[in-house]
Write an enzyme that holds these catalytic residues in place. Structure first.
Site, mmCIF file in Angstrom:
data_model
loop_
_atom_site.group_PDB
_atom_site.id
_atom_site.type_symbol
_atom_site.label_atom_id
_atom_site.label_comp_id
_atom_site.label_asym_id
_atom_site.label_seq_id
_atom_site.Cartn_x
_atom_site.Cartn_y
_atom_site.Cartn_z
ATOM 1 N N LYS A 77 2.088 4.792 1.318
ATOM 2 C CA LYS A 77 2.152 5.389 2.652
ATOM 3 C C LYS A 77 1.897 6.884 2.531
ATOM 4 O O LYS A 77 2.634 7.589 1.844
ATOM 5 C CB LYS A 77 3.522 5.126 3.287
ATOM 6 C CG LYS A 77 3.606 5.524 4.750
ATOM 7 C CD LYS A 77 4.965 5.151 5.340
ATOM 8 C CE LYS A 77 4.995 5.368 6.842
ATOM 9 N NZ LYS A 77 4.686 6.751 7.238
ATOM 10 N N LYS A 127 7.275 -0.987 6.879
ATOM 11 C CA LYS A 127 7.225 0.300 6.182
ATOM 12 C C LYS A 127 8.559 0.551 5.499
ATOM 13 O O LYS A 127 9.625 0.367 6.094
ATOM 14 C CB LYS A 127 6.867 1.439 7.137
ATOM 15 C CG LYS A 127 7.774 1.601 8.335
ATOM 16 C CD LYS A 127 7.255 2.690 9.262
ATOM 17 C CE LYS A 127 8.104 2.789 10.523
ATOM 18 N NZ LYS A 127 7.588 3.821 11.454
ATOM 19 N N GLU A 134 -5.633 6.686 7.766
ATOM 20 C CA GLU A 134 -4.689 7.802 7.774
ATOM 21 C C GLU A 134 -5.449 9.070 7.424
ATOM 22 O O GLU A 134 -6.138 9.131 6.396
ATOM 23 C CB GLU A 134 -3.559 7.556 6.773
ATOM 24 C CG GLU A 134 -2.373 8.495 6.912
ATOM 25 C CD GLU A 134 -1.394 8.068 8.003
ATOM 26 O OE1 GLU A 134 -0.400 8.797 8.226
ATOM 27 O OE2 GLU A 134 -1.601 7.021 8.637
ATOM 28 N N PHE A 147 -7.714 1.826 5.561
ATOM 29 C CA PHE A 147 -6.983 0.659 5.039
ATOM 30 C C PHE A 147 -7.221 -0.633 5.813
ATOM 31 O O PHE A 147 -6.782 -1.700 5.377
ATOM 32 C CB PHE A 147 -5.479 0.942 4.968
ATOM 33 C CG PHE A 147 -4.846 1.449 6.231
ATOM 34 C CD1 PHE A 147 -4.521 0.582 7.255
ATOM 35 C CD2 PHE A 147 -4.568 2.803 6.389
ATOM 36 C CE1 PHE A 147 -3.921 1.034 8.417
ATOM 37 C CE2 PHE A 147 -3.974 3.280 7.547
ATOM 38 C CZ PHE A 147 -3.645 2.387 8.563
ATOM 39 N N GLU A 160 0.835 -1.193 0.000
ATOM 40 C CA GLU A 160 0.000 0.000 0.000
ATOM 41 C C GLU A 160 0.873 1.248 0.000
ATOM 42 O O GLU A 160 1.981 1.252 0.555
ATOM 43 C CB GLU A 160 -0.893 0.040 1.243
ATOM 44 C CG GLU A 160 -1.850 -1.130 1.371
ATOM 45 C CD GLU A 160 -2.572 -1.145 2.701
ATOM 46 O OE1 GLU A 160 -3.504 -1.959 2.850
ATOM 47 O OE2 GLU A 160 -2.211 -0.345 3.602
ATOM 48 N N ARG A 176 -2.114 9.025 11.852
ATOM 49 C CA ARG A 176 -2.815 7.755 12.057
ATOM 50 C C ARG A 176 -4.109 8.035 12.811
ATOM 51 O O ARG A 176 -4.134 8.831 13.752
ATOM 52 C CB ARG A 176 -1.916 6.817 12.843
ATOM 53 C CG ARG A 176 -2.395 5.378 12.935
ATOM 54 C CD ARG A 176 -2.175 4.626 11.613
ATOM 55 N NE ARG A 176 -2.510 3.216 11.793
ATOM 56 C CZ ARG A 176 -1.642 2.306 12.232
ATOM 57 N NH1 ARG A 176 -0.400 2.648 12.542
ATOM 58 N NH2 ARG A 176 -2.018 1.047 12.348
ATOM 59 N N ARG A 209 -3.224 8.422 17.351
ATOM 60 C CA ARG A 209 -2.433 7.307 17.882
ATOM 61 C C ARG A 209 -2.124 7.503 19.361
ATOM 62 O O ARG A 209 -1.971 6.534 20.114
ATOM 63 C CB ARG A 209 -1.135 7.196 17.068
ATOM 64 C CG ARG A 209 -0.217 6.074 17.503
ATOM 65 C CD ARG A 209 0.966 5.986 16.564
ATOM 66 N NE ARG A 209 2.097 5.319 17.198
ATOM 67 C CZ ARG A 209 3.296 5.195 16.658
ATOM 68 N NH1 ARG A 209 3.521 5.687 15.451
ATOM 69 N NH2 ARG A 209 4.267 4.581 17.285
#
Length: 209
Positions: free
Chosen positions: A27, A192, A75, A116, A25, A32, A47
């Site tokens: 980024k 990531k 996101e 996501f 995916e 977040r 977060r």
């Protein structure tokens, strides 16, 4: 009760790769966001457990319009004039608090939510399901709008996805094992991969978002 501390976190990985057992995916450069809708009430949690509701009312309204109860992983972003995520504009939105200024900011710099993953759908905890099954349930739960976007990803072709990251000057990509469950905290089932050129001005004609 699912809380922001239950978010699954990706582990940094040094280089892009391709693998049929993984989903890749884009980024996005944003915040977040744990999206909780229960009994018609929407909470957008950072977060760190802070509420985004007051600064992003247009996102709250968009989530309110989706039927049912659910918990999403997403996101939160604000785009710049080129259509790329702008962390600077997003941060400015987040510190805008007065009702008048929030309304003006929502018009000039509207936010988007790239969704996501799903932790719960219609009151059923689905964190124990494989990623691919959670994605199927998530995709069925809402339609894309200008504010809510389903982040689909591409299986196998991680190197191809990363080429797109470099071409568009994005922050990076996230690789996820397609059979992975949703686990609290840092995991190597999510990786990531950052683009080293992100934020550098322009041999490629793009600049810091």
């Amino acid at each position: 009760m699912i809380e922001a501390s239950d978010l699954m976190l990706a582990t940094l990985h040094p280089r892009p790769f391709s693998d049929p057992d993984w989903l890749f995916e884009l980024k996005y450069d944003g915040f977040r966001c744990l999206v909780v809708k229960e009994g018609g009430q929407v909470k957008l949690w950072s977060r760190n457990g802070n509420l985004f509701n007051g600064s992003f009312p247009e996102v709250v309204r968009a989530v309110e319009s989706v039927p049912g109860d659910f918990v999403w992983d997403a996101e939160l972003t604000v785009d710049d004039d080129t259509g790329r995520s702008s962390f600077d504009r997003l941060r400015q939105r987040a510190v805008t608090k007065t009702r008048k200024n929030v309304r003006a900011a929502a018009k000039s710099d509207p936010a988007r939510l790239y969704v996501f993953d799903a932790l719960s759908i219609d009151g059923t905890d689905i964190r124990g399901l494989p990623l691919t099954e959670r994605k199927v349930q998530l995709r069925k739960s809402f339609d894309n709008t200008g504010t809510l976007i389903y982040a689909s990803g591409i299986e196998d072709e991680g190197k191809l996805v990363f080429e797109q990251v470099e071409e568009l000057g994005l922050e990076g990509m996230v690789a996820k094992r397609i059979d992975s469950t949703y686990q609290r905290g840092r995991s190597r089932d999510w990786l990531k991969i950052k683009f080293a050129g992100y934020g550098r001005p322009a041999a490629l004609g793009w600049g810091r978002k």
